[in-house]
Design an enzyme around this catalytic site. Sequence first.
Site, short mmCIF file in Angstrom:
data_model
loop_
_atom_site.label_atom_id
_atom_site.label_comp_id
_atom_site.label_asym_id
_atom_site.label_seq_id
_atom_site.Cartn_x
_atom_site.Cartn_y
_atom_site.Cartn_z
N ASP A 1 0.82 -1.21 0.00
CA ASP A 1 0.00 0.00 0.00
C ASP A 1 0.85 1.26 0.00
O ASP A 1 0.49 2.26 -0.65
CB ASP A 1 -0.93 0.01 1.22
CG ASP A 1 -2.03 -1.03 1.11
OD1 ASP A 1 -2.73 -1.26 2.11
OD2 ASP A 1 -2.19 -1.60 0.01
N VAL A 2 1.95 1.24 0.73
CA VAL A 2 2.78 2.44 0.83
C VAL A 2 3.35 2.83 -0.53
O VAL A 2 3.48 4.02 -0.85
CB VAL A 2 3.91 2.25 1.87
CG1 VAL A 2 4.90 1.17 1.42
CG2 VAL A 2 4.63 3.57 2.12
N GLU A 3 3.71 1.84 -1.35
CA GLU A 3 4.22 2.13 -2.69
C GLU A 3 3.11 2.68 -3.58
O GLU A 3 3.34 3.61 -4.37
CB GLU A 3 4.81 0.86 -3.31
CG GLU A 3 5.31 1.01 -4.74
CD GLU A 3 6.47 1.98 -4.88
OE1 GLU A 3 7.01 2.45 -3.84
OE2 GLU A 3 6.84 2.29 -6.02
N TYR A 4 1.90 2.12 -3.47
CA TYR A 4 0.76 2.64 -4.22
C TYR A 4 0.53 4.11 -3.85
O TYR A 4 0.33 4.96 -4.72
CB TYR A 4 -0.51 1.83 -3.93
CG TYR A 4 -1.73 2.35 -4.65
CD1 TYR A 4 -2.53 3.34 -4.06
CD2 TYR A 4 -2.09 1.89 -5.91
CE1 TYR A 4 -3.64 3.85 -4.72
CE2 TYR A 4 -3.20 2.39 -6.57
CZ TYR A 4 -3.96 3.37 -5.98
OH TYR A 4 -5.05 3.88 -6.63
N ASP A 5 0.54 4.39 -2.54
CA ASP A 5 0.33 5.77 -2.09
C ASP A 5 1.38 6.72 -2.66
O ASP A 5 1.07 7.87 -3.01
CB ASP A 5 0.34 5.84 -0.56
CG ASP A 5 -0.87 5.14 0.05
OD1 ASP A 5 -0.82 4.79 1.25
OD2 ASP A 5 -1.87 4.94 -0.68
N LYS B 1 -26.40 -13.34 -3.90
CA LYS B 1 -27.21 -12.13 -4.10
C LYS B 1 -26.77 -11.08 -3.08
O LYS B 1 -27.14 -11.15 -1.91
CB LYS B 1 -28.69 -12.45 -3.95
CG LYS B 1 -29.59 -11.26 -4.27
CD LYS B 1 -31.05 -11.65 -4.14
CE LYS B 1 -31.95 -10.47 -4.50
NZ LYS B 1 -31.76 -9.33 -3.58
N ARG C 1 -31.25 2.10 -10.23
CA ARG C 1 -32.33 1.37 -10.90
C ARG C 1 -33.63 2.16 -10.88
O ARG C 1 -34.39 2.14 -11.84
CB ARG C 1 -32.56 0.01 -10.24
CG ARG C 1 -33.60 -0.83 -10.99
CD ARG C 1 -33.70 -2.23 -10.48
NE ARG C 1 -34.41 -2.29 -9.21
CZ ARG C 1 -34.70 -3.41 -8.58
NH1 ARG C 1 -34.30 -4.56 -9.07
NH2 ARG C 1 -35.35 -3.40 -7.43
N LYS D 1 -33.93 -17.07 -1.94
CA LYS D 1 -33.66 -16.31 -0.73
C LYS D 1 -33.37 -17.26 0.44
O LYS D 1 -33.91 -18.36 0.52
CB LYS D 1 -34.86 -15.42 -0.39
CG LYS D 1 -35.29 -14.49 -1.51
CD LYS D 1 -34.25 -13.47 -1.87
CE LYS D 1 -34.23 -12.29 -0.93
NZ LYS D 1 -35.41 -11.42 -1.05
N CYS E 1 -68.99 -2.39 -2.68
CA CYS E 1 -68.28 -2.79 -1.46
C CYS E 1 -67.34 -1.66 -1.07
O CYS E 1 -66.47 -1.26 -1.86
CB CYS E 1 -67.49 -4.08 -1.70
SG CYS E 1 -66.43 -4.56 -0.32
#
EC number: 6.5.1.2
Length: 787
Positions: free
Chosen positions: A32-36, A123, A144, A321, A451
Amino acid sequence: MKAVETRILELRAELDQHNYRYHVLDEPSIPDVEYDRLFHELKALEAENPHLVTPDSPTQRVGSAALSAFTQVRHEMPMLSLGNAFEENDMLEFDRRVTEGLDLPAGDLFGEGGKVQYSCEPKLDGLAVSLLYRDGALVRGATRGDGTTGEDISVNVRTVRNIPLKLQGKGWPDVLEVRGEVFMSKAGFERLNASQLEIGGKTFANPRNAAAGSLRQLDSKITANRPLEFCCYGLGQTSAEIADTHIGVLEALKKWGMPVSRELKLANGVEECLAYYRDIGERRLTLTYEIDGVVFKVNNLAAQRELGFRAREPRWAIAHKFPAMEELTELLDVEFQVGRTGAVTPVARLKPVKVAGVMVANATLHNMDEVARLGLMIGDTVIIRRAGDVIPQVVQVVAERRPENARAVQVPQTCPVCGSHVERTQLIKRSKGKETVTEGAVYRCVGRLACGAQLKQAIIHYVSRRAMDIEGLGDKTIEQLVDEKLIGSPADLYKLKYEQIIDLEGFAEISSNKLLKAIADSRQPTLARFIYALGIPDVGEETAKVLARSLASLERVKQALPEVLTYLPDVGLEVAYEIRSFFEDEHNRSVIDALLGECGLQLQDQGELGAEFAASTTLEGLIDKLHIPSVGPGAAQKLADRFGTLEAIISADWLDMRQALPEKQAKSVRDFFDDSANAERARAIEAQLKDFGMHWRSEKKTVEGLPLAGQTWVLTGSLERMSRDVAKEKLESLGAKVSGSVSAKTHTVVAGPGAGSKLTKANELGLTVLDEDALLKRLIELGVAVD
């Protein structure tokens, strides 16, 4: 400057690849540090060179200024909900319907052993969204909504970190609509609620609510700070076919950077589906996200098209479900409620008990067949479940705890509201050319609008937003109007006076005038809204739209024979008879006459038959609709090709019939039409179709005489005056074949804004290319309406 631009492009490509490996493949290649570090380098370069910032940059996921409102988006293909299964028997019944609906020999669209193959995936309990890509770039995100119209949430979906702003690789269609679920993981949900508590903000009850609330923020910066994720499950509109199977489509989407469920699996037959359901159910609590069931879809896309849709759900998919929490309690009584169509429905009154955190005192019993199936008696100890995690339902009787004074559940002979007679409904089935009548599960009060319960519900339905859309008439106001005997039918709404309304509770001068104006403004409804507002049993909003679009006049709908109605998409014989029965009823006719006469309603959108309906009424189609024993679509086509007219088939002698069909089928056809009732019914259906304006020959012969017969057309880019589906329908009505790809055999290409590689190829091949205006001119020249 060139070096800076090159470095920015390199960083974007590298970060996009790392995002793909982390969010889609779950195989991060750097810490992560390299990505940052890479991310912040790109962010700094773009800050120094703002003219180089592009919408698809990884840095542009942070959100923008708050929006004042969401705009509406119309879905080119409706985003439909799924039917539900709660028991294994429901799945077996679904598989039976699929198998019978395909009616194909084993091995054609089936898997091993002649079983239907299904895709299986959990799902997710989140929010359904649509992502539209053009030329590989994300251009729109939408909710949607009601299935037809959603909200434009483009700014917000761009902040969901595993939604690619630009597709990976190559080979994707020019236009690609991806559909899926935005959700929040269990861990993300816990973190969000913890942070909300720290700042004194609103907490959420469950991950689903958190995801929905986060995605629909007017300030996209808030959305960007929420731990949202996306998982795709299918397609909407697309300019080219991607694969032959649903799983093949998802595999292609994954290759292009779309996150797909890691639990995706192919099942051969319903037993493997049930095994998958049990396996996921056992692991449900260990999953990192909330699920409320499993979705099964027929894997073969050709089979999906064969099965089609009904109302608001596909016939080729189902959501199985999971059971909700169950509790024991006592059935104190069974009362009966009367609905809009007169259905007299049993309702269980229970000793209050808490189920899944909610106190439950009432539960649905659906109908008396369900009461009989359960063996239910008043005084029983019962197991109740919040079916579908929402509606309390009695699922089982604990027979060994039945008290000696338990009482049977009896249907009232008279309506508990108006005292009218209660009768059991009749169901009409057609098999081997013969109709049979069986008892239905529903009991109905025959009082109709006399009714009070039916009248109130009928008026509530009539004025509802999706029907006549009369604002200001709430349920309590309608109850007052009925109780004060100011209205006795929907027609009486248009006779209300100011003096009557202002005396009602909650009304003053301004609100009374507003209501009168709203009633007056409802006098020009579309045909579809009016049909839906009438409250015909089993005719929902989608079926009303089908009736209006296909028959295009109320008079045709009123006159249509049940067999003619079954030509329409999703209208079966039982629904067709409900429609026919409704319009044959003298009281219903008098109400409609009053609405269209003295009340001054003027229905819009009436005119010529719909092109889709017109194209469906071939001679071979009529023969197939007659349900002659042993005669399917193939034999019907042979009869149409051989004889050309219905009368020629009816009067054909044995030798002529044998030249068209094998002996068994030929005998079946002759026996069928030797029955004069069958022959006269067939003639009556044909006569009505022709009276409606249909004059058919065999489908094959019809196409040959049309002006665009033998021509292949291609549509690319967007159209403003009509949707591409409508354009395709109009071209096909003229005999053209509409293809998704350009080749040397293509006759004409219609190119709108956003046309991509197809237009380029058309120009390279020297093909005829028309813009939308030229297309409209050509259609008008050929006698096709374009408005």
